[in-house]
Design a protein around this motif. Sequence first.
Motif, PDB file in Angstrom:
ATOM      1  N   LEU A  74       9.973   8.823   0.722  1.00 55.45           N
ATOM      2  CA  LEU A  74      10.172   7.519   1.178  1.00 55.45           C
ATOM      3  C   LEU A  74      11.409   7.211   1.511  1.00 55.45           C
ATOM      4  O   LEU A  74      11.813   6.484   2.570  1.00 55.45           O
ATOM      5  N   ARG A  75      12.127   7.338   0.306  1.00 54.49           N
ATOM      6  CA  ARG A  75      13.607   6.865   0.237  1.00 54.49           C
ATOM      7  C   ARG A  75      14.395   7.875   1.216  1.00 54.49           C
ATOM      8  O   ARG A  75      15.674   7.292   1.809  1.00 54.49           O
ATOM      9  N   ARG A  76      14.009   8.932   1.744  1.00 55.77           N
ATOM     10  CA  ARG A  76      14.636   9.608   2.631  1.00 55.77           C
ATOM     11  C   ARG A  76      14.483   9.115   4.133  1.00 55.77           C
ATOM     12  O   ARG A  76      15.128   9.336   5.130  1.00 55.77           O
ATOM     13  N   SER A  77      12.871   8.528   4.220  1.00 54.48           N
ATOM     14  CA  SER A  77      12.944   8.034   5.450  1.00 54.48           C
ATOM     15  C   SER A  77      13.113   6.697   5.781  1.00 54.48           C
ATOM     16  O   SER A  77      13.378   6.255   6.993  1.00 54.48           O
ATOM     17  N   ILE A  78      13.420   5.954   4.866  1.00 49.75           N
ATOM     18  CA  ILE A  78      13.843   4.490   4.757  1.00 49.75           C
ATOM     19  C   ILE A  78      15.234   4.134   3.952  1.00 49.75           C
ATOM     20  O   ILE A  78      15.098   4.528   2.815  1.00 49.75           O
ATOM     21  N   LEU A  79      16.287   4.066   4.885  1.00 53.19           N
ATOM     22  CA  LEU A  79      17.581   3.802   4.208  1.00 53.19           C
ATOM     23  C   LEU A  79      17.705   2.391   4.311  1.00 53.19           C
ATOM     24  O   LEU A  79      17.735   1.773   5.222  1.00 53.19           O
ATOM     25  N   LEU A  80      18.025   1.919   3.081  1.00 59.22           N
ATOM     26  CA  LEU A  80      18.465   0.590   2.706  1.00 59.22           C
ATOM     27  C   LEU A  80      20.098   0.495   2.631  1.00 59.22           C
ATOM     28  O   LEU A  80      20.462   1.119   1.644  1.00 59.22           O
ATOM     29  N   MET A  81      20.687  -0.391   3.401  1.00 58.30           N
ATOM     30  CA  MET A  81      22.150  -0.614   3.170  1.00 58.30           C
ATOM     31  C   MET A  81      22.594  -2.081   2.911  1.00 58.30           C
ATOM     32  O   MET A  81      22.242  -3.081   3.839  1.00 58.30           O
ATOM     33  N   LEU A  82      22.869  -2.245   1.675  1.00 57.34           N
ATOM     34  CA  LEU A  82      22.755  -3.705   1.220  1.00 57.34           C
ATOM     35  C   LEU A  82      24.100  -4.214   1.302  1.00 57.34           C
ATOM     36  O   LEU A  82      25.143  -3.391   1.244  1.00 57.34           O
ATOM     37  N   GLN A  83      24.375  -5.379   1.461  1.00 57.19           N
ATOM     38  CA  GLN A  83      25.594  -6.259   1.525  1.00 57.19           C
ATOM     39  C   GLN A  83      26.233  -5.803   0.447  1.00 57.19           C
ATOM     40  O   GLN A  83      25.724  -5.871  -0.676  1.00 57.19           O
ATOM     41  N   ASN A  84      27.663  -5.757   0.334  1.00 56.40           N
ATOM     42  CA  ASN A  84      28.575  -5.451  -0.666  1.00 56.40           C
ATOM     43  C   ASN A  84      28.368  -4.126  -1.626  1.00 56.40           C
ATOM     44  O   ASN A  84      29.175  -4.096  -2.786  1.00 56.40           O
ATOM     45  N   ASN A  85      27.595  -3.266  -0.912  1.00 51.44           N
ATOM     46  CA  ASN A  85      27.378  -1.982  -1.594  1.00 51.44           C
ATOM     47  C   ASN A  85      27.522  -0.958  -0.590  1.00 51.44           C
ATOM     48  O   ASN A  85      26.667  -0.164  -0.265  1.00 51.44           O
ATOM     49  N   TYR A  86      28.928  -0.993  -0.213  1.00 49.66           N
ATOM     50  CA  TYR A  86      29.032  -0.084   0.951  1.00 49.66           C
ATOM     51  C   TYR A  86      29.723   1.364   0.564  1.00 49.66           C
ATOM     52  O   TYR A  86      29.539   2.445   1.143  1.00 49.66           O
ATOM     53  N   ALA A 101      30.089   2.868   5.634  1.00 45.50           N
ATOM     54  CA  ALA A 101      28.602   2.987   5.433  1.00 45.50           C
ATOM     55  C   ALA A 101      27.777   2.882   6.449  1.00 45.50           C
ATOM     56  O   ALA A 101      26.433   3.724   6.409  1.00 45.50           O
ATOM     57  N   LEU A 102      27.998   2.388   7.610  1.00 47.66           N
ATOM     58  CA  LEU A 102      27.241   2.610   8.782  1.00 47.66           C
ATOM     59  C   LEU A 102      27.138   4.031   9.253  1.00 47.66           C
ATOM     60  O   LEU A 102      26.269   4.571   9.594  1.00 47.66           O
ATOM     61  N   ALA A 103      28.562   4.520   9.378  1.00 42.73           N
ATOM     62  CA  ALA A 103      28.397   6.029   9.588  1.00 42.73           C
ATOM     63  C   ALA A 103      27.672   7.094   8.939  1.00 42.73           C
ATOM     64  O   ALA A 103      27.038   7.693   9.422  1.00 42.73           O
ATOM     65  N   ARG A 104      27.671   6.702   7.504  1.00 42.63           N
ATOM     66  CA  ARG A 104      26.665   7.222   6.568  1.00 42.63           C
ATOM     67  C   ARG A 104      25.142   7.074   7.067  1.00 42.63           C
ATOM     68  O   ARG A 104      24.527   8.190   6.911  1.00 42.63           O
ATOM     69  N   ALA A 105      24.851   5.841   7.472  1.00 43.20           N
ATOM     70  CA  ALA A 105      23.789   5.498   7.748  1.00 43.20           C
ATOM     71  C   ALA A 105      23.200   6.449   9.031  1.00 43.20           C
ATOM     72  O   ALA A 105      22.169   6.997   9.317  1.00 43.20           O
ATOM     73  N   PHE A 106      24.042   6.522  10.128  1.00 39.54           N
ATOM     74  CA  PHE A 106      23.972   6.949  11.192  1.00 39.54           C
ATOM     75  C   PHE A 106      23.677   8.782  11.066  1.00 39.54           C
ATOM     76  O   PHE A 106      22.923   9.442  11.782  1.00 39.54           O
ATOM     77  N   LEU A 107      24.351   9.250  10.098  1.00 39.39           N
ATOM     78  CA  LEU A 107      24.402  10.643   9.728  1.00 39.39           C
ATOM     79  C   LEU A 107      23.044  10.749   8.987  1.00 39.39           C
ATOM     80  O   LEU A 107      22.568  12.021   9.311  1.00 39.39           O
ATOM     81  N   ILE A 108      22.544  10.184   8.210  1.00 42.87           N
ATOM     82  CA  ILE A 108      21.344  10.504   7.653  1.00 42.87           C
ATOM     83  C   ILE A 108      20.214  10.448   8.471  1.00 42.87           C
ATOM     84  O   ILE A 108      19.138  10.972   8.440  1.00 42.87           O
TER      85      ILE A 108
END
Length: 580
Positions: A410-422, A483-490
């Motif tokens: 589930l968490r491999r498929s849904i990536l949550l990027m919260l504010q201030n946890n970059y 953090a956005l780059a990490r999201a795009f990579l995953i």
Amino acid sequence: MFNDIKKYCIILVKYTKGEGPYLLIGVVLAIITQICTLTTPFLTRFLIDNIIGQKNYAFLSSFLFFCLAILIILFTTMLIGNYLLIRVFRNSGLKFRVDIFKNLQYAPIDFFEKNQSGEITYRLLQDTTVIENSWSNILITLPLQCILLISGVFMALWNFNLALFVFFILTIQIIIIIKFRHPLLKYAYLSKAKDQELTGYTTEHFQRIQLIRSLCTEKKEQSNFQNKLYDLVKITIRAFMLQKFSNATVNLVNNLWAFGILWYGGSQVIAGEMTLGTMTAFLLLTNILYQPISTITNLFLSFQDIRASLSRLLEYLNLKPNVLESPEAVDYVFKEGSVVLKNVSFGYNSRLVLRGINLKIPANKIFALVGKSGAGKTTLCKLLVRFYDPNQGTILLDGKNIKDISLASLRRSILLMLQNNYVFPGTIWENITYGVEAVNKEDVYNAVKSAAIDFINILPNGYATPIGPGGVNISVGEAQRIALARAFLIKPKVLILDEPTSFIDTDTENKIKDTLLKLKEKCTIVLIAHRISTLQIADIIAVLNDGQVVEIGSHQELLLNPDGIYKRICDSMLKKGRQS
């Protein structure tokens, strides 16, 4: 008490398991060391009475060589035994700490919101040390000290009256230890509590240092720190002086019994009723006998401190996750990324945050959540990745109940990027590739390009540049883009972004918006956004108010309602924009 002892023994057996051979050899060597220690009074007695007293110079050299052999055995067994035992208990302590740390990894999210990070660190590092040290005392020190009690038997055999005098003085010493131990324990508890409070305060202080400076409260914080430190110092001084007074009292009694032995024993030596060697050995045995009596008494009295630490650690070790994975849960590879919430309600304790939420988030769309602070936007996103489970209702991903899916998939498929946890302390490369098992350089470079990161190449060490503590300082916007780059990579099927374009200039925001529009071809994007420019790229916007969805539609559709909450939010944003 009995229940605590039982828990202590269970923990002791669990974490020393597998260390049996090392423990056994270490104990045997420690016993040999104790026996060698016990020989000192006997050898001294023999030397004075049978060699020096008889003027047997021919035997003196052989005797000294024998004593040297004993010293070598004592040195060797002590060194090897200590190494093996310290290895056993440090490894056991390591496993204990790792298990607590592992359990904390899966503790309920609200546990970390309710407890200071400094307090958690203190328990994990300091309280475990108390338990670790107690293992060696209970398993090794206590049995070995009991061996030394044999010295009391020899004292009684040599001179019963003098032995009674020594036992009487020992009884006084035990009473002194007990009388002082209770107040010492009291100050130990107070010191630990103040130390933990100070550790927690200091940790939290530097996490909010920017807020402190912006409000000019540095002097107030300095005063708070000084007062807390003063309280700790005051307690520490009292505990130190009480300890010194206790030690001085015990030493005074020790000197009294030494004088008593010299007076009574000396008179018997002069009268020919005792040899000088026996009296000297008596003095040595009294010192040997005091050690186990003092140690054993302190061990029993200090068990209160051990109980306190054990209780605090078991609290962490017994923490249960608030989200449990079903035994029937399966790994699942999501193909679309559509999300459906059916009558979802959720609350913290007795306070409802979300009420009867019904939403359909189509695959490959940008879905935005809007609402005032506390409306439930972030909470709703946390439900999607099962940081919490709803009190009622169902969440479906690709038509499948997320409770039937393993948490890992589930968490491999849904990536949550919260504010201030970059970002975290580490290199830029480590931050971007964190959570990605197989890293392809080209993919990393493409992710960086997609996130519009343009500052890496101007850094002296490029991707190897450390950031955070010990490294370069980067802006919040730069950390956000990493953090956005990490999201795009995953490349998840659902990407949840909390304020993805905050703290970013207009040019960079436009680049990121272009990237999001391209990214939605491969995944569903859920945004928590407060910028009109970001909301304009959303296909669907849901407005939350007081935990409920009150409006839903596209940006243009929602603006058509002049009395709508979304229209008021947009007007407020425009007003703030003009003022700034």
